[in-house]
Design a protein around this motif. Structure first.
Motif, PDB file in Angstrom:
ATOM      1  N   GLU B 380      -0.212   3.245 -42.742  1.00  9.27           N
ATOM      2  CA  GLU B 380       1.222   3.086 -42.434  1.00  9.27           C
ATOM      3  C   GLU B 380       1.537   2.021 -41.394  1.00  9.27           C
ATOM      4  OE1 GLU B 380       1.481   6.563 -40.419  1.00  9.27           O
ATOM      5  OE2 GLU B 380       0.934   7.784 -42.177  1.00  9.27           O
ATOM      6  N   ILE B 381       2.708   1.169 -41.677  1.00 13.87           N
ATOM      7  CA  ILE B 381       2.774   0.015 -40.407  1.00 13.87           C
ATOM      8  C   ILE B 381       3.327   0.915 -39.028  1.00 13.87           C
ATOM      9  CG2 ILE B 381       3.238  -1.716 -42.064  1.00 13.87           C
ATOM     10  CD1 ILE B 381       6.226  -1.184 -41.852  1.00 13.87           C
ATOM     11  N   SER B 382       3.082   0.300 -38.266  1.00 11.31           N
ATOM     12  CA  SER B 382       3.272   0.683 -36.712  1.00 11.31           C
ATOM     13  C   SER B 382       3.339  -0.257 -35.784  1.00 11.31           C
ATOM     14  CB  SER B 382       2.274   1.919 -36.314  1.00 11.31           C
ATOM     15  OG  SER B 382       2.494   2.350 -35.172  1.00 11.31           O
ATOM     16  N   CYS B 384       2.653  -2.755 -32.763  1.00 11.78           N
ATOM     17  CA  CYS B 384       1.304  -3.168 -32.106  1.00 11.78           C
ATOM     18  C   CYS B 384       0.885  -2.406 -31.041  1.00 11.78           C
ATOM     19  CB  CYS B 384       1.512  -4.530 -32.089  1.00 11.78           C
ATOM     20  SG  CYS B 384       2.318  -5.644 -33.427  1.00 11.78           S
ATOM     21  N   CYS B 415      11.855  -5.261 -35.487  1.00 10.30           N
ATOM     22  CA  CYS B 415      10.715  -4.467 -35.541  1.00 10.30           C
ATOM     23  C   CYS B 415      10.878  -2.964 -35.152  1.00 10.30           C
ATOM     24  CB  CYS B 415       9.458  -4.999 -34.519  1.00 10.30           C
ATOM     25  SG  CYS B 415       8.822  -6.383 -34.997  1.00 10.30           S
ATOM     26  N   ALA B 494      11.321 -11.138 -32.179  1.00  9.43           N
ATOM     27  CA  ALA B 494      10.249 -10.884 -32.328  1.00  9.43           C
ATOM     28  C   ALA B 494       9.455 -10.631 -33.829  1.00  9.43           C
ATOM     29  CB  ALA B 494       9.556  -9.680 -31.461  1.00  9.43           C
ATOM     30  N   MET B 495      10.431  -9.902 -34.860  1.00 14.92           N
ATOM     31  CA  MET B 495       9.719  -9.632 -35.869  1.00 14.92           C
ATOM     32  C   MET B 495       9.570 -10.935 -36.773  1.00 14.92           C
ATOM     33  SD  MET B 495      11.232  -6.765 -38.531  1.00 14.92           S
ATOM     34  CE  MET B 495       9.991  -5.790 -39.258  1.00 14.92           C
ATOM     35  N   LEU B 565       3.008  -9.652 -28.633  1.00  9.50           N
ATOM     36  CA  LEU B 565       2.594 -10.807 -29.259  1.00  9.50           C
ATOM     37  C   LEU B 565       3.172 -12.259 -29.014  1.00  9.50           C
ATOM     38  CD1 LEU B 565       2.683  -9.571 -33.055  1.00  9.50           C
ATOM     39  CD2 LEU B 565       0.720  -9.365 -31.374  1.00  9.50           C
ATOM     40  N   SER B 600      -0.064   7.664 -30.263  1.00 11.08           N
ATOM     41  CA  SER B 600      -0.818   7.180 -31.393  1.00 11.08           C
ATOM     42  C   SER B 600      -0.462   5.550 -31.515  1.00 11.08           C
ATOM     43  CB  SER B 600      -0.413   7.818 -32.761  1.00 11.08           C
ATOM     44  OG  SER B 600       1.013   7.414 -32.947  1.00 11.08           O
ATOM     45  N   CYS B 601      -1.109   5.227 -30.250  1.00 13.74           N
ATOM     46  CA  CYS B 601      -1.109   3.692 -30.088  1.00 13.74           C
ATOM     47  C   CYS B 601      -2.385   3.181 -30.752  1.00 13.74           C
ATOM     48  CB  CYS B 601      -1.310   3.098 -28.693  1.00 13.74           C
ATOM     49  SG  CYS B 601      -1.629   1.423 -28.458  1.00 13.74           S
ATOM     50  N   PRO B 602      -2.390   2.114 -32.040  1.00 12.04           N
ATOM     51  CA  PRO B 602      -3.751   1.696 -32.282  1.00 12.04           C
ATOM     52  C   PRO B 602      -4.777   1.075 -31.492  1.00 12.04           C
ATOM     53  CG  PRO B 602      -1.673   0.662 -33.338  1.00 12.04           C
ATOM     54  CD  PRO B 602      -1.386   1.188 -31.997  1.00 12.04           C
ATOM     55  N   LEU B 604      -5.831   2.858 -29.240  1.00 15.55           N
ATOM     56  CA  LEU B 604      -6.787   4.132 -28.914  1.00 15.55           C
ATOM     57  C   LEU B 604      -7.406   4.745 -29.985  1.00 15.55           C
ATOM     58  CD1 LEU B 604      -3.762   6.004 -27.085  1.00 15.55           C
ATOM     59  CD2 LEU B 604      -5.972   5.781 -26.059  1.00 15.55           C
ATOM     60  N   LEU B 619      -8.674  -3.927 -29.808  1.00 20.50           N
ATOM     61  CA  LEU B 619      -7.227  -3.958 -30.162  1.00 20.50           C
ATOM     62  C   LEU B 619      -6.482  -3.698 -29.045  1.00 20.50           C
ATOM     63  CD1 LEU B 619      -7.178  -1.931 -33.392  1.00 20.50           C
ATOM     64  CD2 LEU B 619      -7.016  -4.460 -33.155  1.00 20.50           C
TER      65      LEU B 619
END
Lengths: 209, 641
Positions: B380-382, B384, B415, B494-495, B565, B600-602, B604, B619
């Motif tokens: 799933e996209i999420s 960053c 985003c 940003a996006m 980013l 749910s940060c990527p 972690l 990451l």
């Protein structure tokens, strides 16, 4: 012009948004275009990049301009920056003759981090890829890249590894020239180191088959 | 020097479709280019700004203004380009309708980038219908080389007809790359002067306006007839295949490459012919009728709307051809799906049905029987790691839950649209076009009269604020609506890759420019305003709660924190984040694993074996917000120098 193993040759570079997929596919594409081949790179970026699966289709021919999407089950080689993305790609684009170069470092999807879903074991992934391909190479490109100074170099390590398999007419001089035309001088050295390490891991047979 | 500015005609380079369009515009000698960022069109203006000092490039505040800025240049005698993604054409449509009628002076081209399959959009809009609706000519490049050639020729066409010309591209061309052979770069005379003293109907010297409508509309239609004439022998319309094919494919755009490839793959070169139309509107009659006279079966291969299909059918109905001798297949017959992008498989499926082909053996037997693949978790996209939006939505969601009156958040485009997904805690309950979150909130905020007491929140990004959230905000203040607008200010567009906007102290080329202060603008409108750092969860939530529980009116909370980013933040970490294994109690904590299961940060990871959270060193962006989320203080952060 050097003959291709297959014409068109269909290469897929896959990974997760942010792993440098696009740079890697452009470098390889530019190296082949510089040799006079017709190259088409199909990719999508934008929203799909935010932690999503990304896939570049690099298509090489000496004859015609090809479409930006490889037809299903027509990939000749899959270069993957992330283990389960390899499986995802093989499921749709694989065939009994496909080759695979796979970075073994997982990037967990949100569903896995939150515990809703589970990530297959490295052993299970390797076994499945081995069964689904004609030849395969596995190594932790992220660990190698971190040692060079930044995990992002994994994409260039993979490009070096691809060159070393001799699947495509990629040579180091063209890589160096392409680097010089795309990157500032201070970035060239480390990228060359990464490329050479990728070549090395295939040539010294340290990539577990 | 960029290869795009090399004056070596005949050289071949690998270029992105968007770069080929840039090169085409440079070969046409443009002087002005304006646009608003939007995938898949953004690289065009971005690249022009980077490589050419001779032309004026502008990220305009929105697409309508971009079109007006480009038109002004054309009126003053300079070739100009306006660039936008498809929804931007909707924004610019009002001006476009009048521009089509008034006509232009120097060549003016609008590049519209569609996104069939909504690969990076929240719609699957179709620009081609605008050519018909606005009554202007349109070209559709079918490959990389044509992207360069057509863009360049479109300026000539525009000058011949004194009309704006539409060039329609799609994601799979704009963002794909292929070989492009360079043409010549001109050295144009760039003298701007607006002539207006001539006769009202003189396109070169008179004033430029849409009235007198009757005369102008009539002349517009004559120009379109002229365009159709010019298209009759255009090299952009090609045919390949047998003289009298069993089946004729009529296609446009990148769909031509899929068609060619599949016909070759299925060894159908002797049975199927392909007519590729590049000059899509107005459809030239002769090349189409000539081919239709030599076949009995026609398959239309195109994306989104049955545009060519309908145009060809209309053409046939008014022609000498015997309609009963032709059978048409395409979207109306459901041989080509009506939604989603074109793929080689869709062409294969249609041809297999129509020509009764055997299925492909590899697709049948791969993965080989008995080779079960393990379940592959979807990605799933999420947001960053280190994204300020995760923290912002965490706070908005927390506050609305605490408030407990079923308050909700109206979404917007950026985003932060991902606030509708699990990674954004399902915070967004509406999502439409740019600025619509604020407009909807303005409307919801007036429904108290009918018994609605749910708190209303809208979000918008900093670039979206200028693009189209200001008018609804004015509307809301003036009409005494009541809601809280949260401006998710991450210091850039940003996006689409950090294009500047009017809130920043730099312009399109990176030169100094006067920034417009969002908070001051809102205050001047009469809204109550505050600014917080979204990484400071406590302060943000306190302020939001105060706004939501306030006594009505329009309140604006600006959550200011740069995108993870962004060039200034990328590869830097504010904190070193670690998990103290002795403090993390895992499932036994009672926190419901708030860091990994909820936040749910990527960055972690969940270490199932040890029943603990850990940090993903590759990451983690070091924002340190997860440390504020952990009730055990097991996640610890140390400020880095």
């Amino acid at each position: 012009m050097i003959a291709l193993n297959h014409d068109p040759y269909n290469l897929i570079i896959t990974g997760v948004g942010g792993q440098g997929n696009v740079i890697s596919s452009r470098m390889i594409g530019n190296m082949l275009a510089a040799k006079g081949f017709q190259v088409t790179i199909g990719e999508t970026f934008g929203a799909s990049q935010r932690g999503g699966a990304v896939m570049s289709h690099v298509r090489i021919s000496s004859k015609a301009t090809l479409s930006p999407q490889i037809p299903v089950h027509q990939a000749h080689m899959v270069v993957s920056l992330e283990p389960i993305e390899t499986l995802r790609v093989l499921e749709s684009y694989g065939n009994p003759d496909v080759g695979v170069i796979c970075n073994t470092r997982p990037t967990h999807p949100i569903g896995v981090i939150s515990g809703r879903l589970s990530y297959p074991s490295t052993k299970e992934i390797k076994e499945t890829i081995t069964r689904l391909s004609a030849r395969s190479w596995f190594f932790d490109a992220t660990a190698m890249a971190t040692e060079i100074g930044n995990p992002i170099f994994a994409n260039i390590i993979m490009a070096g590894a691809l060159a070393a398999t001799k699947e495509l007419p990629l040579d180091r001089n063209v890589f160096e020239e392409t680097l010089k035309s795309k990157f500032p001088p201070n970035k060239v050295g480390l990228n060359l180191t990464a490329y050479d390490q990728g070549v090395g891991i295939i040539n010294t047979d340290n990539a577990s088959h | 020097m960029s290869l795009l500015t090399r004056d070596n005609p005949g050289e071949t380079h690998l270029m992105m479709g968007n770069e080929a369009i840039v090169r085409g515009a440079l070969e046409a000698g443009i002087s002005v280019a304006a646009g608003y960022p939007g995938t898949p069109s953004s690289e065009i203006i971005e690249t022009l700004a980077k490589i050419s000092d001779d032309i004026y490039t502008e990220w305009s505040v929105n697409e309508k203004v971009a079109l007006e800025v480009a038109a002004a240049a054309s009126f003053a005698g300079l070739r100009s380009l306006a660039v936008m993604k498809q929804p931007g054409v909707n924004v610019a449509a009002d001006f476009l309708m009048h521009l089509a009628l008034s006509g232009v002076r120097a060549g003016m081209v609008i590049v519209a980038a569609d996104d069939p399959g909504a690969l990076s959009s929240v719609n699957e809009g179709e620009t081609r219908l605008y050519a018909k609706l606005m009554e202007i000519p349109m070209l559709e490049p079918g490959n990389f080389q044509e992207a360069r050639q057509m863009t360049c020729w479109a300026f000539e066409l525009s000058e011949t007809l004194h009309m704006p010309v539409l060039v329609r591209t799609v994601t799979r061309l704009s963002h794909a790359s292929g070989n492009v052979t360079l043409g010549k770069l001109p050295k144009p005379d760039r003298k701007a002067f607006f002539q207006f003293n001539g006769d009202m109907l003189d396109p070169m010297e008179g004033p430029i306006m849409s009235p007198p409508v009757g005369i102008k509309h009539d002349s517009q239609q004559k120009k379109l007839e002229q365009a159709a004439q010019l298209f009759e022998d255009s090299p952009f319309n090609t045919y390949g295949g047998p003289e009298s094919p069993e089946l004729l494919i009529i296609t446009t755009s990148i769909c031509d490459l899929y068609s060619k490839e599949v016909v070759a793959l299925l060894n159908l070169e002797d049975r199927v012919g392909i007519l590729k139309i590049g000059t899509t509107w107005p459809l030239p009659a002769q090349p189409v009728l000539e081919r239709l006279a030599r076949t009995r079966n026609v398959l239309f291969v195109e994306e989104v709307q049955p545009f060519i299909e309908e145009a060809v059918k209309v053409l046939v109905a008014g022609s000498h051809l015997d309609l009963s001798s032709l059978t048409f297949y395409g979207k109306y017959s459901r041989h080509i799906p009506t939604a989603g992008e074109m793929t080689p498989e869709r062409v294969t499926a249609a041809l297999s049905t129509l020509l009764q082909l055997e299925p492909d053996p590899v697709s049948q037997d791969y993965p080989p029987r008995g080779t079960a693949l393990p379940p592959i978790p979807p990605r799933e996209i999420s947001f960053c790691p280190g994204c300020p939006h995760r923290a912002s939505f965490f706070s908005i969601n927390t506050v609305l839950q605490l408030d407990n009156r079923q308050g909700f958040t109206c979404g917007d485009i950026g985003c932060y649209s991902m606030g509708m997904l699990p990674g954004g805690f399902f915070t967004l309950k509406t999502l439409h076009s740019m600025g619509s979150g604020s407009g909807l909130a303005s409307g919801f905020g007036k429904l108290e009269k009918f018994g609605m007491n749910q708190p209303v929140v809208a979000v918008c990004g900093d670039s979206t604020f200028f693009h189209s959230a200001m008018p609804p905000l004015v509307n809301a203040v003036h009409n005494r609506s009541s809601f809280t607008l949260v401006v998710l200010d991450n210091s850039g567009t940003a996006m689409t890759g950090f294009q500047p906007h009017p809130g920043l102290p730099v312009d399109t080329k990176g030169d100094q420019a006067p920034p417009i202060d969002i908070e001051k603008v809102c205050r001047a409108m009469g809204a109550t305003t505050r600014t917080c750092d979204p990484f400071d969860l406590e302060a943000t939530q306190k302020q939001l709660l105060e706004f939501i529980n306030g006594d009505g009116g329009v309140r604006v909370l600006i959550l200011k924190q740069a995108c993870a980013l962004s060039p200034e933040k990328r590869h830097t970490r504010a904190f070193e984040v670690t998990v103290d294994p002795d403090s993390c109690l895992g499932e036994a904590c009672g926190c419901n694993r708030i860091c990994t299961r909820v936040f749910s940060c990527p960055g972690l990871l969940w270490d199932a074996e040890n029943n603990q959270a850990t940090i993903n060193d590759v990451l983690c962006a070091g924002c340190g917000v997860c440390a504020s989320v952990c009730p055990q203080n097991a996640i610890q952060r140390k400020e880095l120098p």
